[in-house]
Structures are given as C-alpha cells and as structure tokens.
Design a protein around this motif. Structure first.
Motif, mmCIF file in Angstrom:
data_model
loop_
_atom_site.group_PDB
_atom_site.id
_atom_site.type_symbol
_atom_site.label_atom_id
_atom_site.label_comp_id
_atom_site.label_asym_id
_atom_site.label_seq_id
_atom_site.Cartn_x
_atom_site.Cartn_y
_atom_site.Cartn_z
ATOM 1 N N LEU A 49 -78.461 -17.984 -15.555
ATOM 2 C CA LEU A 49 -77.347 -17.048 -15.513
ATOM 3 C C LEU A 49 -75.997 -17.729 -15.684
ATOM 4 N N ASN A 50 -76.015 -19.058 -15.678
ATOM 5 C CA ASN A 50 -74.789 -19.847 -15.794
ATOM 6 C C ASN A 50 -73.808 -19.498 -14.667
ATOM 7 N N ILE A 51 -74.336 -19.503 -13.437
ATOM 8 C CA ILE A 51 -73.528 -19.228 -12.250
ATOM 9 C C ILE A 51 -73.752 -20.344 -11.239
ATOM 10 N N SER A 52 -72.884 -20.415 -10.245
ATOM 11 C CA SER A 52 -73.032 -21.422 -9.199
ATOM 12 C C SER A 52 -74.062 -20.959 -8.167
ATOM 13 N N ASN A 53 -74.543 -21.929 -7.398
ATOM 14 C CA ASN A 53 -75.477 -21.619 -6.320
ATOM 15 C C ASN A 53 -74.807 -20.719 -5.279
ATOM 16 N N ARG A 54 -73.526 -20.936 -5.065
ATOM 17 C CA ARG A 54 -72.771 -20.115 -4.096
ATOM 18 C C ARG A 54 -72.734 -18.645 -4.537
ATOM 19 N N THR A 55 -72.490 -18.427 -5.829
ATOM 20 C CA THR A 55 -72.470 -17.055 -6.351
ATOM 21 C C THR A 55 -73.838 -16.404 -6.177
ATOM 22 N N LEU A 56 -74.888 -17.141 -6.504
ATOM 23 C CA LEU A 56 -76.235 -16.597 -6.346
ATOM 24 C C LEU A 56 -76.506 -16.254 -4.882
ATOM 25 N N ASN A 57 -76.113 -17.134 -3.969
ATOM 26 C CA ASN A 57 -76.306 -16.856 -2.539
ATOM 27 C C ASN A 57 -75.534 -15.612 -2.103
ATOM 28 N N ASP A 58 -74.320 -15.444 -2.618
ATOM 29 C CA ASP A 58 -73.540 -14.239 -2.306
ATOM 30 C C ASP A 58 -74.266 -12.988 -2.789
ATOM 31 N N TRP A 59 -74.785 -13.045 -4.005
ATOM 32 C CA TRP A 59 -75.501 -11.895 -4.559
ATOM 33 C C TRP A 59 -76.769 -11.604 -3.762
ATOM 34 N N ILE A 60 -77.446 -12.650 -3.304
ATOM 35 C CA ILE A 60 -78.654 -12.465 -2.492
ATOM 36 C C ILE A 60 -78.278 -11.803 -1.170
ATOM 37 N N GLU A 61 -77.213 -12.298 -0.531
ATOM 38 C CA GLU A 61 -76.756 -11.732 0.745
ATOM 39 C C GLU A 61 -76.442 -10.248 0.629
ATOM 40 N N LYS A 62 -75.773 -9.884 -0.447
ATOM 41 C CA LYS A 62 -75.382 -8.489 -0.660
ATOM 42 C C LYS A 62 -76.534 -7.666 -1.227
ATOM 43 N N GLU A 63 -77.641 -8.336 -1.537
ATOM 44 C CA GLU A 63 -78.828 -7.712 -2.124
ATOM 45 C C GLU A 63 -78.508 -6.971 -3.410
ATOM 46 N N ASN A 64 -77.579 -7.527 -4.175
ATOM 47 C CA ASN A 64 -77.242 -6.959 -5.480
ATOM 48 C C ASN A 64 -78.223 -7.412 -6.555
ATOM 49 N N ILE A 65 -78.792 -8.589 -6.372
ATOM 50 C CA ILE A 65 -79.616 -9.195 -7.413
ATOM 51 C C ILE A 65 -81.093 -9.039 -7.046
ATOM 52 N N ARG A 78 -87.222 -13.239 -14.611
ATOM 53 C CA ARG A 78 -86.246 -13.409 -15.700
ATOM 54 C C ARG A 78 -85.881 -12.077 -16.346
ATOM 55 N N ASN A 79 -86.846 -11.200 -16.548
ATOM 56 C CA ASN A 79 -86.567 -9.904 -17.176
ATOM 57 C C ASN A 79 -85.699 -9.028 -16.283
ATOM 58 N N GLU A 80 -85.949 -9.075 -14.973
ATOM 59 C CA GLU A 80 -85.127 -8.306 -14.045
ATOM 60 C C GLU A 80 -83.706 -8.859 -13.987
ATOM 61 N N LEU A 81 -83.571 -10.185 -14.102
ATOM 62 C CA LEU A 81 -82.236 -10.787 -14.128
ATOM 63 C C LEU A 81 -81.465 -10.331 -15.362
ATOM 64 N N ASP A 82 -82.153 -10.247 -16.496
ATOM 65 C CA ASP A 82 -81.499 -9.777 -17.723
ATOM 66 C C ASP A 82 -80.981 -8.342 -17.547
ATOM 67 N N LYS A 83 -81.807 -7.500 -16.948
ATOM 68 C CA LYS A 83 -81.389 -6.113 -16.705
ATOM 69 C C LYS A 83 -80.212 -6.071 -15.734
ATOM 70 N N PHE A 84 -80.291 -6.883 -14.682
ATOM 71 C CA PHE A 84 -79.213 -6.937 -13.691
ATOM 72 C C PHE A 84 -77.902 -7.353 -14.343
ATOM 73 N N MET A 85 -77.934 -8.374 -15.172
ATOM 74 C CA MET A 85 -76.708 -8.867 -15.810
ATOM 75 C C MET A 85 -76.154 -7.853 -16.803
ATOM 76 N N ALA A 86 -77.017 -7.048 -17.393
ATOM 77 C CA ALA A 86 -76.552 -6.029 -18.337
ATOM 78 C C ALA A 86 -75.722 -4.963 -17.633
ATOM 79 N N THR A 87 -75.907 -4.829 -16.315
ATOM 80 C CA THR A 87 -75.157 -3.832 -15.556
ATOM 81 C C THR A 87 -73.906 -4.419 -14.920
ATOM 82 N N LYS A 88 -73.697 -5.714 -15.017
ATOM 83 C CA LYS A 88 -72.523 -6.367 -14.418
ATOM 84 C C LYS A 88 -71.292 -6.114 -15.242
#
Length: 88
Positions: A49-65, A78-88
């Motif tokens: 996703l080309n993001i930092s570990n901190r960003t990923l942890n934030d998204w996990i905490e908020k249960e957005n990802i 990977r396919n679910e991540l693609d769908k998730f990023m398409a909505t960002k």
C-alpha cells in the motif's frame, strides 16, 4: 524527407488514448500483484500500500481496513486491500 500528418476524428483519437492508458494501468496492476502473495503480513501490506507501519496500525485500531487477526499475527487479503484503497 517530408513528414505526413494524419488528422484522426476526435472520437477515434480519444478511443486510442483510453485504450493505451487502460493497457498501462492493467499492466502496472498485474506486475504489482505478482510480487505479493494473496495473504500479506503487516510488513508486506505496508509495502504493497506504500504506507507506514504507523498508518497501518491506525487503520487497524479504527477497524477501517479489512484484516484477520490470527493469534499474534495479522493477515491482509490483497484483493480486499485493493477494494479498500479504491474507497479511500
């Protein structure tokens, strides 16, 4: 040598441009996906996703990802991540 210039109708020119860009997009997506397994670790998900570990942890905490928590490990489809990023 004299160059020949050909004028194409706008709709033909637009169709060619769209087809070329679609081909490049599909090739880029295919090459990126081939470098990663279908289920990613946290580190792989960050790279993918080309993001930092901190960003990923934030998204996990908020249960957005979308993720699966198995014991002490996280897995990301990977396919679910693609769908998730398409909505960002």
């Amino acid at each position: 040598m004299e160059q020949l210039k050909v004028e194409l109708p706008d709709n033909v020119s637009d169709a060619i441009t769209t087809a070329v860009f679609d081909s490049f997009r599909k090739a880029r997506e295919a090459s990126q996906s081939d470098n990663y397994p279908i289920y990613l670790t946290k580190k792989q998900a960050c790279e993918y996703l080309n993001i930092s570990n901190r960003t990923l942890n934030d998204w996990i905490e908020k249960e957005n990802i979308p993720f699966k928590h198995i014991g002490k490990t996280y897995r990301f489809n990977r396919n679910e991540l693609d769908k998730f990023m398409a909505t960002k």
